[in-house]
Design an enzyme around this catalytic site. Structure first.
Site, PDB file in Angstrom:
ATOM      1  N   GLU A 169      80.291   4.124  52.743  1.00 16.77           N
ATOM      2  CA  GLU A 169      79.537   5.766  52.453  1.00 16.77           C
ATOM      3  C   GLU A 169      80.304   7.042  52.146  1.00 16.77           C
ATOM      4  OE1 GLU A 169      75.276   4.503  55.718  1.00 16.77           O
ATOM      5  OE2 GLU A 169      77.142   6.169  55.971  1.00 16.77           O
ATOM      6  N   GLU A 354      73.150  -1.891  55.236  1.00 15.56           N
ATOM      7  CA  GLU A 354      72.915  -0.771  56.309  1.00 15.56           C
ATOM      8  C   GLU A 354      70.967  -1.089  55.986  1.00 15.56           C
ATOM      9  OE1 GLU A 354      74.583   1.804  58.062  1.00 15.56           O
ATOM     10  OE2 GLU A 354      76.610   1.133  57.431  1.00 15.56           O
TER      11      GLU A 354
END
Length: 464
Positions: A169, A354
């Protein structure tokens, strides 16, 4: 418990759980570990909820064997973990710390001995503070040092690693850390955030090269957080969606998979010095071939035009009535569309690295933790993956976030994402009902494969 119908999942679909080093390890003074930006940020008054920090967290450094045995007991065959950069290389330069290398080798080897395939994330936000003191991710040198660190880690640990994720991320690390200031290192400088974004992309490229220099056939990818963006008004807010998509998504997807920064993105970033950041050869480094695309997905957001929002001119609000305790929308079909959108960027296999939800969980007097909302969440989102595969998207695996309740960054310990409840005072672990549900789904998929007459054992154990 009603199990989702997952008739389209491939036989070698990878089932996993995920964690991150600073969120679970604790033991911040063990192994000769140095401070990270999150140690400094969380110890700064007013930065985190209730002043919480990761000094102890889940004390995974102490309970790691128990936690691996817990994964095995849940019949989860894969584990995505991150390595602590300041534990392995306390100042961000030089040789690796031998004590930390031994511990991570023990951890990875033990996982494999329990039948758990380890997938390693190299950067999950814990930059050594010494590098931040020298400018952090807005400095090009940080990306270069990360590439060297990645090479050293591959050399020290790579024989035990099933697959590599270079950066987790990058949008969060750059824009939340250097722009909004709500994550470490807590800076409020959009120019620095834009520089950090490019250098995190570059770090991915350098890390890929570093790993391949040791293991040419290693399985490597990068993970990006992707939301579904929906205009509040289809005509009035379409441009706002395009701008937000450019900064939140295309800034990280396009250079990796297309070797370019799109023109709209360049126009948006030009006032922040973007043109001077991208040097000759950078895009070739960033777009070096990888093996899979990692997707972290949590919500759908409604986007409206708002000129007062700097950079994007777009305002976001959660979609739908059903929300997590984070106030994130629960909209499973959003994941189907996100996967379809990512598949338009690349034909690489996609892994959901995720996906999960925070709810207010408590231990009942009988010792059980009932979390029916998370059970429903898993059912819905796994069904959405099955729908994406039916639509032609090549999805190969799912890592539930998270194995354990943990330190949820600036939100401290209030937000619980775990399949396993952690009583932080005693460090007691209690699998929630969602953990049993996840195990049942995994076993059901395995049983369905084994019942087929054309089942071939060679399909088992596929890697990223």
């Amino acid at each position: 418990m009603t199990l989702p119908e997952l008739s389209n999942l491939p036989e070698d679909f990878i089932w996993g759980v995920a964690t991150a080093a600073y969120q679970i390890e604790g033991a911040v003074d063990a192994d000769g570990r140095g401070p990270s930006i999150w140690d400094v940020f969380s110890h700064t008054p007013g930065r985190t909820k209730h002043g919480d920090d990761g000094d102890i967290a889940c004390d995974h450094r102490t309970y790691w064997r128990n936690d691996l045995e817990l994964i095995a007991s849940l019949d989860v065959p894969a584990y995505r973990l991150s390595l602590s950069w300041p534990r392995l290389q306390p100042g961000g330069t030089g040789q690796l710390n031998a004590v930390a290398v031994r511990w991570y080798r023990d951890l990875l080897a033990t996982a494999r001995s329990l039948g758990i395939a380890p997938y390693v994330t190299l950067y999950h936000w814990d930059l050594p503070q010494e590098l931040e003191d020298q400018g952090g991710w807005p400095e090009r040198r940080t990306a270069e040092l990360f590439g060297e660190y990645s090479r050293l880690v591959a050399d020290a640990l790579g024989d035990l690693v099933e697959g590599w994720i270079t950066v987790n991320e990058a949008w969060c690390a750059s824009f939340l850390g250097y722009g909004a200031g709500v994550h470490a290192p807590g800076r409020h400088d959009l120019r620095a955030a834009v520089a950090a974004a490019h250098h995190l992309n570059l770090a991915h490229g350098y890390a890929t090269a570093g790993i391949r220099s040791i293991f040419p056939r290693a399985s490597i990818g990068v993970t990006n957080i992707i939301a579904e963006l929906v205009p509040a008004d289809r005509e009035r807010d379409a441009d706002a969606v395009a701008r937000l998509d450019a900064v939140n998504h295309q800034l990280f997807l396009a250079p990796v998979y297309h070797g370019e920064y799109p023109s709209l993105l360049r126009d948006l970033l030009e006032p922040y010095g973007f043109a001077e950041l991208v040097q000759p050869g950078d895009l070739e480094v960033i777009s070096a071939p990888t093996d899979f695309a990692g997707v972290n997905h949590y919500q759908r957001v409604i986007v409206s035009d708002d000129p007062t929002v700097e950079l994007t001119g777009a305002r976001e609000v959660p979609a739908g009535v059903a929300r997590t305790s984070f106030d994130w929308s629960i909209t499973p079909d959003a994941l189907t569309r996100v996967l379809q959108n990512v598949a338009e960027y690349t034909d690489l296999p996609i892994y959901i690295t995720e996906n999960g939800a925070s709810f207010t969980d408590n231990i009942r007097p009988d010792g059980a933790v009932e979390d029916p909302e998370r059970v429903d969440y898993l059912t819905g989102y796994l069904g959405a993956i099955d729908d994406a595969i039916a639509a032609g998207v090549d999805v190969r695996g799912y890592f539930a976030w998270s194995l354990l309740d943990n330190f949820e960054w600036a939100e401290g310990y209030e937000k619980r994402f775990g399949l396993v409840f952690v009583e932080f005072g005693s460090q007691r672990r209690v699998p929630k009902r969602s953990a049993a549900h996840y195990t049942a789904i995994i076993r059901s998929h395995r049983d369905a494969i084994e019942s087929r007459t054309d089942f071939a054992p060679a399909h088992q154990g596929a890697s990223l």
